[in-house]
Design an enzyme around this catalytic site. Sequence first.
Site, mmCIF file in Angstrom:
data_model
loop_
_atom_site.group_PDB
_atom_site.id
_atom_site.type_symbol
_atom_site.label_atom_id
_atom_site.label_comp_id
_atom_site.label_asym_id
_atom_site.label_seq_id
_atom_site.Cartn_x
_atom_site.Cartn_y
_atom_site.Cartn_z
ATOM 1 N N HIS A 258 -7.332 -5.943 0.641
ATOM 2 C CA HIS A 258 -6.157 -5.112 0.929
ATOM 3 C C HIS A 258 -5.421 -5.567 2.196
ATOM 4 O O HIS A 258 -4.465 -4.932 2.617
ATOM 5 C CB HIS A 258 -6.612 -3.654 1.080
ATOM 6 C CG HIS A 258 -5.527 -2.635 0.927
ATOM 7 N ND1 HIS A 258 -4.922 -2.370 -0.281
ATOM 8 C CD2 HIS A 258 -4.908 -1.806 1.817
ATOM 9 C CE1 HIS A 258 -3.999 -1.437 -0.124
ATOM 10 N NE2 HIS A 258 -3.964 -1.077 1.140
ATOM 11 N N SER B 25 0.832 -1.198 0.000
ATOM 12 C CA SER B 25 0.000 0.000 0.000
ATOM 13 C C SER B 25 0.878 1.263 0.000
ATOM 14 O O SER B 25 1.669 1.445 -0.934
ATOM 15 C CB SER B 25 -0.967 -0.046 1.182
ATOM 16 O OG SER B 25 -1.993 0.888 1.020
ATOM 17 N N ASP C 99 -10.020 -5.504 -3.674
ATOM 18 C CA ASP C 99 -9.447 -4.505 -2.780
ATOM 19 C C ASP C 99 -10.400 -3.308 -2.724
ATOM 20 O O ASP C 99 -10.684 -2.698 -3.752
ATOM 21 C CB ASP C 99 -8.075 -4.090 -3.340
ATOM 22 C CG ASP C 99 -7.277 -3.223 -2.391
ATOM 23 O OD1 ASP C 99 -7.869 -2.354 -1.735
ATOM 24 O OD2 ASP C 99 -6.047 -3.417 -2.325
#
Lengths: 276, 276
Positions: free
Chosen positions: A254, A146, A222
């Site tokens: 995610h 991320s 996600d």
Amino acid sequence: MKTISENRCFGGVQGVYSHHSDACACDMTFGLFLPAEARDGPVPVLWYLSGLTCTHENAMVKAGAQGWAAEQGIALIFPDTSPRGDDVADDEAYDLGQGAGFYVNATQAPWAPHFRMWDYVAEELPQLAFDTFPLERERQAITGHSMGGHGALTLAMNLPDRYRSASAFAPIAHPSASDWGRKQLAAYLGADQASWAPHDATLRMRETGFDRPLLIDQGTDDPFLDLLQPEALAEAMVSARAPGTLRMQKGYDHSYFFVATFMEDHVAFHAEALYA
Amino acid sequence: MKTISENRCFGGVQGVYSHHSDACACDMTFGLFLPAEARDGPVPVLWYLSGLTCTHENAMVKAGAQGWAAEQGIALIFPDTSPRGDDVADDEAYDLGQGAGFYVNATQAPWAPHFRMWDYVAEELPQLAFDTFPLERERQAITGHSMGGHGALTLAMNLPDRYRSASAFAPIAHPSASDWGRKQLAAYLGADQASWAPHDATLRMRETGFDRPLLIDQGTDDPFLDLLQPEALAEAMVSARAPGTLRMQKGYDHSYFFVATFMEDHVAFHAEALYA
């Protein structure tokens, strides 16, 4: 440098250490996994940069990386995601300030005095780690998740001779066009978007391409896909005729469950480059 | 149906057969590899569609697929790329007419009488093959190279229940925006671009996504990249949140040396879906 903890782990040692950082002007904590091979001499190292709200600890306990790293004889470094402390500026939002350093050197108030995560991860922490532990400076690779995927990609693209390979799990791929990026880059770097460009993997890819082995995994489910914008990086990578593998992983989200699922592949991918 | 040749190959048989095609109104030739397991009963089948200028023979002798298919117990079918014969329309260009069917049903003169490769590959040849050979109708997958990659992707996307998985080597990914496509789709289908859309993998991906396992390999040094336009399909795949893997393979070109290098991966990829 202070040892916070050291635990036996997959035949090696998972350590946590703290030290005063000149770059961040505060104490910083990081995790380091050394495989058994480190007892006999320096080993290659894979950097793992974490995402928003994370400390050095999240990936260390949830990403399941140590077993695969042990199998390959590779060390893992888990830096924190920002400076910390009561004297360090912060924001009420989860995505700005402490826990949200975005791997840049802030130039703007109130962030500039401490938020120098680029220098910390690119310069100060490597210096300390290579001076202190049996790590091979010539065999480094980088990954992240991320915001940490953003960090891994932009570090690798801006320091093309540093890391032999780069990978990312669900990276923030185009921050200068995303709400995960515009707010933070404006706060840390100011309104001039020319200063943002080196910190946007899609823009870097368009500008310079990237010639090192590259692996990106992204879950199709996600919930942050509209913020991550992997389609922009995909288009840029292929248009730049850059080598690399992009995998859209069906049904994954995610979380660290996603990261842990594909960690074996990423460690093996980096091992191939580190031992080439 | 006439047997042209049958050769022992990796414990199975590589055959070449010809038959009268109603779809193409001419005789057609195809290759079929049957692994040893086919002696005991029906086996899964992987379709391989070839590129411009190819016949049924090129991939059969140059793609190195039979060894991997034998290992997985999978049959391979190698159709021709167009109708053939003195009575069949042709063009002096290598990329139109015979050897360049583009896997569509032509509606325009002079192509319409014979150039019905969509019906041939999607309907007539499967019917013949499943009636004649020990092949499992419920376990089909499809791949192809260049124009054949275009064919594989568009067949898979338009017949989503037919093939369990799809892959492509350097596919013509966006023909309605390329000189490898605009000329041919206009010649075969006419000026109305609405009729082209089902035959453009990028447009199909944008329109409907694609939910089957998908693997695309593309060489970074392919001299035809500007015609293939994989960046458009990459962007579309990720934007559609479609599962899939796209690999930019450093230093590879458009040849069968590229195809052969990654054939093991493609056969293993399809085997996983075929035996799931």
